[in-house]
Design a protein around this motif. Structure first.
Motif, short mmCIF file in Angstrom:
data_model
loop_
_atom_site.label_atom_id
_atom_site.label_comp_id
_atom_site.label_asym_id
_atom_site.label_seq_id
_atom_site.Cartn_x
_atom_site.Cartn_y
_atom_site.Cartn_z
N LYS A 1 0.81 -1.22 0.00
CA LYS A 1 0.00 0.00 0.00
C LYS A 1 0.85 1.27 0.00
O LYS A 1 0.34 2.36 -0.27
CB LYS A 1 -0.94 0.00 1.20
N ASP A 2 2.14 1.13 0.31
CA ASP A 2 3.04 2.28 0.32
C ASP A 2 3.81 2.42 -0.99
O ASP A 2 4.61 3.34 -1.14
CB ASP A 2 4.05 2.16 1.48
N ARG A 3 3.58 1.50 -1.92
CA ARG A 3 4.30 1.55 -3.20
C ARG A 3 3.33 1.90 -4.32
O ARG A 3 2.23 1.38 -4.38
CB ARG A 3 4.96 0.21 -3.51
N SER A 4 3.79 2.77 -5.22
CA SER A 4 2.97 3.18 -6.36
C SER A 4 3.78 3.03 -7.65
O SER A 4 5.01 3.13 -7.65
CB SER A 4 2.53 4.64 -6.21
N TRP A 5 3.05 2.81 -8.71
CA TRP A 5 3.65 2.71 -10.04
C TRP A 5 4.32 4.02 -10.44
O TRP A 5 3.76 5.10 -10.24
CB TRP A 5 2.57 2.35 -11.05
N LYS A 6 5.52 3.92 -10.96
CA LYS A 6 6.22 5.06 -11.53
C LYS A 6 6.41 4.79 -13.02
O LYS A 6 7.13 3.86 -13.40
CB LYS A 6 7.57 5.28 -10.84
N GLN A 7 5.76 5.59 -13.83
CA GLN A 7 5.78 5.37 -15.27
C GLN A 7 7.20 5.50 -15.81
O GLN A 7 7.88 6.49 -15.55
CB GLN A 7 4.87 6.37 -15.98
N PRO A 8 7.68 4.50 -16.55
CA PRO A 8 9.01 4.60 -17.16
C PRO A 8 9.09 5.80 -18.09
O PRO A 8 8.07 6.29 -18.60
CB PRO A 8 9.14 3.29 -17.94
N PRO A 9 10.30 6.29 -18.37
CA PRO A 9 10.44 7.54 -19.11
C PRO A 9 10.15 7.44 -20.60
O PRO A 9 9.99 8.48 -21.26
CB PRO A 9 11.91 7.92 -18.88
N PHE A 10 10.09 6.24 -21.16
CA PHE A 10 9.96 6.12 -22.61
C PHE A 10 8.77 5.23 -23.01
O PHE A 10 8.30 4.42 -22.23
CB PHE A 10 11.26 5.56 -23.21
N SER A 11 8.35 5.42 -24.24
CA SER A 11 7.26 4.62 -24.80
C SER A 11 7.74 3.93 -26.07
O SER A 11 8.29 4.58 -26.97
CB SER A 11 6.06 5.51 -25.12
N ARG A 12 7.55 2.63 -26.12
CA ARG A 12 7.88 1.83 -27.31
C ARG A 12 6.64 1.01 -27.63
O ARG A 12 6.51 -0.16 -27.24
CB ARG A 12 9.06 0.91 -27.01
N PRO A 13 5.68 1.59 -28.34
CA PRO A 13 4.38 0.95 -28.53
C PRO A 13 4.44 -0.46 -29.11
O PRO A 13 3.68 -1.34 -28.68
CB PRO A 13 3.65 1.91 -29.48
N VAL A 14 5.33 -0.70 -30.08
CA VAL A 14 5.38 -2.02 -30.72
C VAL A 14 5.84 -3.07 -29.71
O VAL A 14 5.19 -4.11 -29.52
CB VAL A 14 6.32 -2.01 -31.94
N GLU A 15 6.96 -2.79 -29.05
CA GLU A 15 7.50 -3.76 -28.09
C GLU A 15 6.59 -3.90 -26.87
O GLU A 15 6.41 -5.00 -26.35
CB GLU A 15 8.91 -3.34 -27.65
N GLU A 16 6.00 -2.82 -26.43
CA GLU A 16 5.07 -2.89 -25.30
C GLU A 16 3.86 -3.75 -25.65
O GLU A 16 3.37 -4.53 -24.82
CB GLU A 16 4.64 -1.49 -24.90
N GLY A 17 3.39 -3.62 -26.88
CA GLY A 17 2.27 -4.44 -27.31
C GLY A 17 2.61 -5.92 -27.33
O GLY A 17 1.78 -6.77 -26.95
N MET A 18 3.83 -6.24 -27.76
CA MET A 18 4.26 -7.64 -27.77
C MET A 18 4.33 -8.19 -26.35
O MET A 18 3.88 -9.31 -26.07
CB MET A 18 5.63 -7.75 -28.44
N ALA A 19 4.91 -7.40 -25.44
CA ALA A 19 5.03 -7.85 -24.06
C ALA A 19 3.65 -8.00 -23.40
O ALA A 19 3.39 -8.99 -22.71
CB ALA A 19 5.88 -6.86 -23.27
N LYS A 20 2.78 -7.06 -23.65
CA LYS A 20 1.44 -7.11 -23.07
C LYS A 20 0.71 -8.38 -23.52
O LYS A 20 0.05 -9.05 -22.71
CB LYS A 20 0.64 -5.88 -23.47
N ALA A 21 0.83 -8.72 -24.79
CA ALA A 21 0.18 -9.92 -25.30
C ALA A 21 0.68 -11.17 -24.58
O ALA A 21 -0.09 -12.09 -24.29
CB ALA A 21 0.41 -10.04 -26.81
N LYS A 22 1.98 -11.21 -24.28
CA LYS A 22 2.54 -12.35 -23.56
C LYS A 22 1.99 -12.45 -22.15
O LYS A 22 1.63 -13.53 -21.67
CB LYS A 22 4.07 -12.25 -23.53
N PHE A 23 1.93 -11.32 -21.45
CA PHE A 23 1.38 -11.31 -20.10
C PHE A 23 -0.05 -11.84 -20.10
O PHE A 23 -0.43 -12.68 -19.29
CB PHE A 23 1.41 -9.90 -19.51
#
Length: 206
Positions: free
Chosen positions: A102-124
């Motif tokens: 409850k004391d930890r929050s998401w910190k958005q990474p500094p960069f966006s890589r839509p293609v690679e992020e989409g591939m990783a999301k599909a795997k998850f």
């Protein structure tokens, strides 16, 4: 970081050392192995938890059923108090996790890589049934490249993190992912998800 690493190790360990042992010996040995994994999470500054330890903590009957298959013993071979040898460590880690997330929050990474992020999301989503990827981002703006001693590229990768929520859990888990390309024959291979998940740090979902 990778899927069911603990179960794979347990499987090999059980098959070689305890092939001829009785059920109690095999169960106790695997519980002691799990206890060591739990201790590593306790000692970790952020209490990062492998998938298999999470299952043991929050879905112990599922963990037991999977172990029964691995050690080739019926579930009925487990005593009623089968978790007793490691219950103190389970309680200790659960206390740390439930007091800490409850004391930890998401910190958005500094960069966006839509293609690679989409591939990783599909795997998850494919591997963790019923899971949701609430947020995702990359730690790299561009490919991080490795070269051999002759200066020839060998591979390059994009690394990032994702905030994953599983059904029935109040918290989320921050997990890592890597998308990789390899260099051979004068050209780069297609991108593939080289690793994803396997455990992570519990935190709030917002």
């Amino acid at each position: 970081m990778k899927k069911l690493v603990l179960l794979m190790i347990i499987s090999a360990f059980s098959a070689t050392v305890f092939a001829q042992s009785d059920a109690k010996t095999k169960i106790d040995a695997n519980l002691m192995f799990a206890k060591n994994q739990i201790q590593r999470s306790i000692d970790d500054p952020k209490n990062s938890v492998p998938d298999d330890v999470m299952k043991l903590l929050y879905q112990p009957e599922v963990w037991k059923a999977e172990l029964a298959v691995i050690i080739k013993e019926p579930v009925s071979a487990f005593p009623a108090n089968w978790l007793a040898p490691i219950q103190d460590k389970i309680n200790e880690l659960k206390g740390l996790l439930e007091n800490g997330w409850k004391d930890r929050s998401w910190k958005q990474p500094p960069f966006s890589r839509p293609v690679e992020e989409g591939m990783a999301k599909a795997k998850f989503l494919s591997y963790y049934k019923g899971a949701s990827v609430l947020k995702i981002g990359s730690n790299y703006k561009d490919w991080n490249m490795f070269k051999n001693s002759l200066g020839i590229p060998t591979n390059k990768f994009i690394r990032g993190i994702a905030l994953v929520k599983y059904p029935g859990q109040e918290f989320c888990i921050q997990q890592e992912w890597i998308v990789k390309q390899t260099y051979a024959g004068g050209k780069w291979s297609a991108s593939k998800v080289d690793s994803f998940g396997g455990g992570g740090v519990l935190m709030k979902c917002n």
